[in-house]
Design a protein around this motif. Structure first.
Motif, PDB file in Angstrom:
ATOM      1  N   ARG A 181      27.538  37.154 -42.961  1.00  0.00           N
ATOM      2  CA  ARG A 181      26.732  36.388 -42.009  1.00  0.00           C
ATOM      3  C   ARG A 181      26.564  34.934 -42.433  1.00  0.00           C
ATOM      4  N   ASN A 186      25.867  38.915 -37.895  1.00  0.00           N
ATOM      5  CA  ASN A 186      24.623  38.388 -38.454  1.00  0.00           C
ATOM      6  C   ASN A 186      23.865  39.427 -39.268  1.00  0.00           C
ATOM      7  N   ARG A 187      24.162  40.719 -39.065  1.00  0.00           N
ATOM      8  CA  ARG A 187      23.499  41.781 -39.818  1.00  0.00           C
ATOM      9  C   ARG A 187      24.346  42.275 -40.988  1.00  0.00           C
ATOM     10  N   THR A 188      25.516  41.693 -41.159  1.00  0.00           N
ATOM     11  CA  THR A 188      26.400  42.102 -42.246  1.00  0.00           C
ATOM     12  C   THR A 188      26.163  41.199 -43.455  1.00  0.00           C
ATOM     13  N   PRO A 189      25.784  41.761 -44.603  1.00  0.00           N
ATOM     14  CA  PRO A 189      25.553  40.928 -45.789  1.00  0.00           C
ATOM     15  C   PRO A 189      26.818  40.175 -46.183  1.00  0.00           C
ATOM     16  N   GLU A 216      28.405  38.799 -32.459  1.00  0.00           N
ATOM     17  CA  GLU A 216      27.650  37.919 -33.352  1.00  0.00           C
ATOM     18  C   GLU A 216      26.477  38.656 -33.986  1.00  0.00           C
ATOM     19  N   GLN A 217      25.840  39.557 -33.247  1.00  0.00           N
ATOM     20  CA  GLN A 217      24.740  40.329 -33.815  1.00  0.00           C
ATOM     21  C   GLN A 217      25.221  41.218 -34.957  1.00  0.00           C
ATOM     22  N   VAL A 218      26.415  41.794 -34.779  1.00  0.00           N
ATOM     23  CA  VAL A 218      26.975  42.625 -35.856  1.00  0.00           C
ATOM     24  C   VAL A 218      27.262  41.787 -37.091  1.00  0.00           C
ATOM     25  N   LYS A 222      27.944  31.924 -40.039  1.00  0.00           N
ATOM     26  CA  LYS A 222      27.032  30.916 -39.490  1.00  0.00           C
ATOM     27  C   LYS A 222      27.461  29.506 -39.884  1.00  0.00           C
TER      28      LYS A 222
END
Length: 236
Positions: free
Chosen positions: A106, A100-103, A96-98, A110
């Motif tokens: 994300r 959430n940091r992908t334009p 999820e962190q990966v 979400k």
């Protein structure tokens, strides 16, 4: 003298028999077709990723329908089991962190995650209540599915106006897969005793399939007084 019974022509009998057979066969055929189409769709997505030595299609002279769907159900269940323990939860959080940091990705992730968590939440009861609202104008009534109370910024705006609003989904006819989100004052919602499944049948059939009356109704025939709207309580 008694009137002679009206004789039904052969063409009329054939037409009536055909229509009776259509009523019996059409729902069965459509159900089987939709089920078979879903199974084939699931197989087309999953089977290409199954190693040949584990795929029964490699050993048999015919394809095994539903094998890909079965594998998908097993894998989803295993992932859900692993996602509940500490190690699995850590891996999920890392993924999820990966994301959430992908334009671009994300925002989509979400939104989809929030939708699935809301719909599949065990404590929630989404779209399990049908109701009537006066829409699009006075005297015209539309069937809606009650979603939840207004929340967040929308709720604060309504609170400032002194209005208790409820989010409702208004499905179109005859395909209720898309529709409108409307916010209605709680006291203007007329809850129905029919289940959400019966309400969906009513929408899909364009009012032809009417569930049996199970309690007080809001719209009555001429000469009868309509029941007063009942306050709607949304379980959180």
């Amino acid at each position: 003298m008694t009137e002679a019974p009206t004789r039904i022509s052969l063409a009329t009998r054939l037409r009536n028999n055909f229509l009776a057979g259509l009523v019996i066969c059409a729902p069965i055929a459509i159900t089987l077709w939709l089920t078979w189409s879903f199974v084939r769709w699931a197989d087309s997505w999953v089977k290409p990723y199954i190693p040949a030595r584990y795929n029964p299609d490699s050993y048999l002279n015919f394809a095994v329908p539903g094998f890909g769907l079965l594998i998908a159900l097993i894998m989803i269940t295993i992932i859900g089991f692993l996602g509940k323990n500490l190690i699995g939860r850590s891996i999920v959080n890392l993924g999820e962190q990966v994301l959430n940091r992908t334009p671009l990705v994300r925002g989509l992730y979400k939104s989809l995650k929030q939708i699935f968590e809301t719909v599949l939440k065990e404590q929630g009861t989404p779209f399990n209540k049908a109701a009537l609202i006066e829409y699009p104008s006075a005297g015209l009534w539309s069937l809606v599915f009650i979603s939840t109370d207004a929340k967040g910024e929308i709720a604060s705006k309504f609170d400032a106006m002194g209005r208790d609003m409820v989010a409702c989904f208004m499905p179109p006819t005859p395909v209720p897969t898309a529709g409108f989100l409307v916010f209605v004052q709680r006291e203007k919602i007329v809850p129905l005793d029919m289940s959400a499944e019966d309400a969906a049948k009513l929408v899909i059939s364009v009012g032809l399939v009417t569930p049996p009356e199970g309690g007080p109704v809001a719209t009555t025939r001429k000469g009868r007084k309509a029941a007063e709207p009942v306050p709607v309580v949304i379980e959180s």
